[in-house]
Write an enzyme that holds these catalytic residues in place. Structure first.
Site, PDB file in Angstrom:
ATOM      1  CG  ASP A 170      -2.025   1.081   1.093  1.00  0.00           C
ATOM      2  OD1 ASP A 170      -1.713   2.191   0.598  1.00  0.00           O
ATOM      3  OD2 ASP A 170      -3.167   0.804   1.490  1.00  0.00           O
ATOM      4  CD  GLU A 260     -20.097  -7.959  -9.696  1.00  0.00           C
ATOM      5  OE1 GLU A 260     -21.010  -7.399  -9.049  1.00  0.00           O
ATOM      6  OE2 GLU A 260     -18.991  -8.236  -9.197  1.00  0.00           O
ATOM      7  CG  HIS A 278     -20.572  -8.254  -5.560  1.00  0.00           C
ATOM      8  ND1 HIS A 278     -20.391  -7.238  -6.472  1.00  0.00           N
ATOM      9  CD2 HIS A 278     -20.092  -7.766  -4.381  1.00  0.00           C
ATOM     10  CE1 HIS A 278     -19.823  -6.196  -5.876  1.00  0.00           C
ATOM     11  NE2 HIS A 278     -19.645  -6.504  -4.605  1.00  0.00           N
ATOM     12  CB  ALA A 281     -22.341  -5.702   0.978  1.00  0.00           C
TER      13      ALA A 281
END
Length: 532
Positions: A170, A260, A278, A281
């Protein structure tokens, strides 16, 4: 009629309940473009998840739209730039699913390490083949985390419990900070070459699309297992499939795809790939948190208040409780300034005086700008497009926090230079009387006042003399306009006076000009603060 909120995809019942308290909620299938466009025709807000596309065409179909809310983290399906240009607020729920997403990455990594999905499918088809599905332990392995944002950090913290060595890539994290977390920062090639497991936790940007392609997979440690539960397109799906087919990559856990919904991918051909639709969440908790977060943001936006989770506002983030009451004050002062100035200033400084200046008051510059341009353009002005309007008109808006305020505990002053070189200032404060707080206009162009900064306000300059109040009062009375309050300020007897009048009804320009002519006013203006 209450503001209209379009819910274009499934939303948690708790969020719907919050919205229906104050708004007209209509549900539509956001993937049906014709139905969506019809619903947007009179919409004030639209809430989507990941399947509904809010692009330029959708925004054009929604002339009254004030806010687009994404009940989730990513905004791949929202044209943020087009929304910003139109002054439409874009909000999301940035922390709603971070725990669920991190846990999904952990679940995929474990499932890939132990062949959980393929072993389960085989057993359900009557096959008991334990040796075929021999996996690997996580203990003492090296786990590479690509992206140490909120989700990446949560993932790393959970991986630490398995006794792994944590490395990360990162470029925006300092090595000392990573070391405090027990993580070693590496370059991306170093991470790829040394990691037994790699998990991606990056946003989808032009820089990150295709970050892991054929060249990167070629330098990975043989037998590596890769997890992508972040964004589709970070990993080249065909290149990953080729690497698995060649045996260089032992397996992959994939929750996101370039396009998607996705029902066909070269990765689906391999037992070593655990693929999910997916689900990052897709937990009850994340859906509740996301729905409630955007419902509250929509409510704030439609009330004209500042929204902390707005992604296209220059001063995003939480506003200190000490600063929040000054937002409507700064906006109202901006409107008064433009009304008294009779146009747009060349430059403006927003002074924030008192103890509140010790906090982050940058949002007050936005609020002032929103008020400054509210009446000079036909397009709606919001926290979103106010800075753009200032830039387009060449107006520099500066912020000047000043801890000292001898006259008021907390004071906001807008000072500006007009195009003809004249200088003008307006000021205001919050007056506290028991439990009530009232926004007060305390000064206009050097004249001291104490008038509620609310409703319709008239300002007239004239030569101070007897009989003026009676004259204009009669004209307003005959027109059916009631005077709520009034103040006359002057620097000396017989000099120029400034009269500030609050009235209960809107006053037309024609009526105000007649009042001004009747008293020989040298300048006059009107501003309506009732909608703030």
């Amino acid at each position: 009629m209450p503001p209209v909120v379009i819910v274009a995809e499934e939303l948690a019942p708790s969020a719907i309940e919050v919205l229906t308290e104050d708004f007209a909620v209509r549900q539509v299938d956001g993937t049906d473009r014709s139905a969506l466009f019809a619903a947007l025709a009179d919409a004030d807000a639209v809430i989507v998840r990941s399947a509904t596309m809010i692009d330029q065409a959708a925004l054009v179909a929604a002339p009254s739209l004030k806010v687009v809310a994404r009940a989730g983290v990513g905004l791949d399906n929202v044209d943020v730039a087009a929304a910003t240009e139109r002054g439409v607020l874009v909000v999301n729920a940035p922390t709603s699913n971070i725990i669920s997403a991190a846990e999904q990455a952990v679940a995929l990594l474990l499932a890939v390490a132990r062949h959980t999905a393929s072993a389960s499918a085989a057993l359900k088809h009557g096959e008991w083949k334990r040796s075929r599905y021999t996996g690997v332990e996580l203990y003492d392995k090296t786990v590479g985390v690509v992206g140490l944002g909120r989700i990446g950090l949560l993932f790393a913290q959970r991986m630490a419990a398995f006794g792994v060595r944590l490395v990360a890539y990162d470029p925006y994290v300092q090595p000392a900070r990573a070391a405090q977390l027990g993580i070693t920062l590496l370059t991306l090639p170093e991470l790829l070459a040394t990691s037994d497991f790699i998990s991606l936790h990056l946003p989808k940007t032009p820089e990150t699309v295709g970050l892991i392609g054929a060249a990167e997979l070629a330098i990975c440690k043989p037998g590596v297992r890769i997890v992508n539960a972040a964004r589709g397109g970070l990993v080249d799906e065909q290149a990953l499939a080729d690497a698995i087919a060649e045996g260089r990559v032992a397996g992959a856990g994939v929750d996101v795809y370039v396009k998607e919904p996705c029902t066909s991918s070269p990765l689906f051909a391999f037992d070593a790939v655990v693929a999910t639709p997916h689900l990052g969440a897709s937990t009850v908790e994340a859906q509740d948190k996301a729905g409630l977060a955007v419902a509250r943001s929509v409510a704030l936006a439609l009330r004209g208040e500042f929204v902390p989770d707005a992604v296209n506002v220059q001063a995003g983030g939480a506003v200190d409780e000490e600063v929040r009451p000054l937002l409507p004050l700064a906006e109202r002062l901006g409107r008064v300034f433009t009304a008294v100035a009779g146009g747009v200033a060349a430059s403006v400084t927003v002074e924030v005086r008192g103890e509140v200046a010790a906090h982050d008051v940058s949002v007050l510059r936005l609020a002032a700008a929103k008020g400054l341009f509210a009446t000079v353009t036909e397009d709606p002005v919001s926290y979103v497009n106010a800075p753009m309007l200032a830039e387009q008109r060449g107006v520099d808006i500066a912020l000047a926090p000043m801890p000292d305020s001898p006259d008021q505990h907390e004071l906001v002053v807008i000072r500006g230079v007009l195009p003809d070189g004249r200088q003008l200032s307006v000021s205001g404060a919050i007056a506290v009387a028991g439990p009530r707080e009232t926004l007060k206009l305390t000064g206009v162009d050097g004249y001291d006042l104490e008038l509620d900064a609310d409703g319709v306000l008239l300002f007239l300059r004239y030569a101070d003399r007897p009989g003026v109040v009676g004259t204009f009062g009669t004209i307003l009375g005959e027109a059916g306009v009631n005077i709520a309050s009034m103040q006359v300020a002057r620097r000396a007897a017989g000099s120029e006076a400034l009269m500030a009048i609050a009235v209960d009804e809107p006053v037309s320009g024609e009526l105000l000009a007649r009042v001004a002519a009747s008293i020989g006013a040298t300048a006059w203006s009107v501003t309506d603060l009732s909608d703030i």
